[in-house]
Write an enzyme that holds these catalytic residues in place. Structure first.
Site, mmCIF file in Angstrom:
data_model
loop_
_atom_site.group_PDB
_atom_site.id
_atom_site.type_symbol
_atom_site.label_atom_id
_atom_site.label_comp_id
_atom_site.label_asym_id
_atom_site.label_seq_id
_atom_site.Cartn_x
_atom_site.Cartn_y
_atom_site.Cartn_z
ATOM 1 N N HIS A 271 0.832 -1.203 0.000
ATOM 2 C CA HIS A 271 0.000 0.000 0.000
ATOM 3 C C HIS A 271 0.861 1.245 0.000
ATOM 4 O O HIS A 271 0.441 2.319 0.355
ATOM 5 C CB HIS A 271 -0.922 -0.029 1.237
ATOM 6 C CG HIS A 271 -0.180 -0.487 2.424
ATOM 7 N ND1 HIS A 271 0.179 -1.808 2.597
ATOM 8 C CD2 HIS A 271 0.366 0.190 3.443
ATOM 9 C CE1 HIS A 271 0.886 -1.903 3.711
ATOM 10 N NE2 HIS A 271 1.017 -0.722 4.231
ATOM 11 N N CYS A 272 2.111 1.096 -0.400
ATOM 12 C CA CYS A 272 3.000 2.269 -0.408
ATOM 13 C C CYS A 272 3.509 2.556 -1.809
ATOM 14 O O CYS A 272 3.143 3.532 -2.431
ATOM 15 C CB CYS A 272 4.197 2.026 0.519
ATOM 16 S SG CYS A 272 3.715 1.450 2.111
ATOM 17 N N ILE A 273 4.379 1.660 -2.296
ATOM 18 C CA ILE A 273 5.119 1.968 -3.515
ATOM 19 C C ILE A 273 4.215 2.148 -4.733
ATOM 20 O O ILE A 273 4.427 3.056 -5.525
ATOM 21 C CB ILE A 273 6.208 0.895 -3.756
ATOM 22 C CG1 ILE A 273 7.119 0.769 -2.524
ATOM 23 C CG2 ILE A 273 7.053 1.268 -4.983
ATOM 24 C CD1 ILE A 273 7.741 2.042 -2.061
ATOM 25 N N ASP A 276 1.967 5.783 -3.216
ATOM 26 C CA ASP A 276 2.484 7.086 -2.765
ATOM 27 C C ASP A 276 2.950 7.986 -3.913
ATOM 28 O O ASP A 276 2.608 9.179 -3.933
ATOM 29 C CB ASP A 276 3.636 6.868 -1.763
ATOM 30 C CG ASP A 276 3.158 6.116 -0.527
ATOM 31 O OD1 ASP A 276 3.998 5.614 0.229
ATOM 32 O OD2 ASP A 276 1.920 6.034 -0.327
#
Ligand code: SAJ
Length: 434
Positions: A271-273, A276
């Protein structure tokens, strides 16, 4: 400010962490260990119940760490927003997902900041940790906390941004020993935030503003997304050139300076790379600027699942089989090795596409017993499954605890998207790699 600094110095400050997930839970542990009274506040009653029992639900935090802190009475959990009213310091660690049109979904930050404003009192520090576009703290949080001039920024309300740097599964870098970037809405805000974080983190990295701190985090993750996109394209180019991309990358990685290896994969998960950097490209669009590297990397990375499915089709075709009617096993649905988290995992795009082609798909993942994601509702097959029962096995996540030796010996076809079989000798004629 002095009163608040004193409370922090004497560990009398009441800390509330909003959002006790993979970022918030390690934080409440560190604050409790440092001697603060800390409340983990979350709308998810399961998390609150488990935390109150001292039972961990995050792989990196053992229950043995949590239980004594809860038993000591310093660490409690709640779903009641009224706990915010007694907080001296609030750290916001809520999700910042994308919505269906891949635009920032700010509802969790909006809801948290509204609840804080409703329970605000003099001399409160509020720190946002959730990754968001540059300007979020200044444009969303600060106005709510200084509305109607009831509170003056840097005098009786202090606001900062400090990005989380949690790498799930990382056994070396954890909360206390990972340098922490902090930006204050004013110099006084920075000073108070540094006082708080200085009591739980070894190295602080102050920067000149909350916008700069927000941008630091986005650079960190964009750096990864773009470099992974680059090596994914290197894999596509190498296939056309008849070159082994993995060999080339590993050889380049021997360069002792000026190079950092990334490796091809089935696509970007977590849920980041994958998410974001799109907060930054979205922000740039509002300023009439196109963030070309971010969008290009997203295009390349998002196309990897389809590339994997094409490799499966070609491999089956080579065995005079069509995808339609074949039995295919996906080995690993977690978004990266040795974690149980499968959010945004490319495994689901691959499962979906194979199903649409008429294949009979199953998955094996000892870390993920069952899934209900985007229309895929399935249970993992047992680890004792016979790989020869399938026409093809696709290694999507290279979990350490897979029996790769047996997989290579039994499988009729292997599509290995992680070069997970590189350590094994033996007949690799049935193995296709990215
Ligand atoms: N991946 C590749 N090739 C690579 C590296 C990663 O395909 O060479 C894939 C992974 O399989 C995964 C995705 O990219 O699906 C993201 O992997 P990741 O290693 O970046 O792991 P995350 O998303 O759990 O955590 C990252 C942190 N990772 C590292 O620094 C190693 C860090 O960037 C952030 O602290 C975190 O995102 C975050 O919260 O932003």
């Amino acid at each position: 400010m002095q009163e608040l600094l004193q409370k922090i110095a004497e560990r009398r400050a009441q800390v509330v962490v909003i959002g006790i997930g993979y970022v918030g839970l390690p934080l409440v542990v560190e604050f409790a260990r440092a001697g603060y009274r800390v409340v983990g506040y979350d709308k998810d009653r399961d998390k609150v119940r488990l935390l109150a029992l001292g039972e961990s639900y995050i792989g990196d935090i053992p229950s043995a760490t949590l239980k004594p802190l809860v038993d000591s009475g310093r660490l409690t959990a709640s779903s009641d927003p009224d706990v915010l009213g007694s907080a001296d310091a609030i750290v916001v660690c809520v999700p910042t997902p994308l919505n269906k049109t891949k635009d920032p979904d700010m509802r969790f930050i909006a809801s948290a900041s509204d609840e804080i404003a409703q329970h605000q009192h003099k001399n409160m520090l509020i720190v946002l940790e959730s990754t968001s576009y540059p300007g979020t703290t200044r444009e969303v949080l600060v106005p709510k906390l200084t509305r109607g001039n009831a509170y003056r920024l840097g005098e009786d309300v202090f606001v900062a941004f400090s990005p989380e740097r949690v790498d799930p599964g990382n056994k070396i870098h954890h909360t206390r020993n990972t340098p922490k970037v902090i930006g204050g809405a004013t110099p006084e805000c920075l000073r108070v935030a540094q006082a708080l974080y200085g009591s739980i983190i070894d190295t602080l990295v102050p920067v000149s503003s909350t916008d700069a701190a927000e941008m630091v985090k986005l650079l960190e993750n964009t750096f990864r997304a773009v470099n992974i996109g680059l090596v994914n394209e290197v894999a596509l180019m190498s296939r056309k050139l008849g070159i082994d991309a993995w060999e080339v990358i590993r050889a380049a990685a021997t360069k002792p300076f000026g190079f950092m290896p990334f490796f091809p994969g089935p696509g970007l998960g977590g849920h980041c790379i994958p998410i974001d950097p799109l907060y930054l490209s979205w922000r740039m669009r509002t300023l009439k600027y196109q963030a070309r590297f971010i969008e290009l990397a997203d295009n390349v990375n998002s196309a990897m699942p389809a590339h994997v499915v094409a490799l499966v089709q070609d491999a089956l075709n080579g065995a005079k089989k069509s995808a339609n009617g074949s039995k295919v096993l996906v080995a690993g649905v977690a978004y990266k090795k040795d974690v149980a988290d499968y959010r945004e995992s490319p495994a689901f795009d691959i499962l979906h596409s194979l199903q649409r082609l008429g294949a009979e798909v199953s998955y094996l993942d000892p870390h993920v017993p069952e899934v209900d994601e985007g229309g895929i509702v399935m249970r993992s097959v047992a680890s004792s499954v016979r790989f020869s029962d399938y026409d093809a096995v696709v290694i999507v996540t290279d979990h350490s605890d897979f029996d790769y030796r047996r997989l290579l010996a039994e499988a009729k076809i292997v599509v290995d998207t992680r070069d997970a079989l590189r350590h094994l000798d033996g007949d690799k004629s049935r193995v296709v790699r990215l």
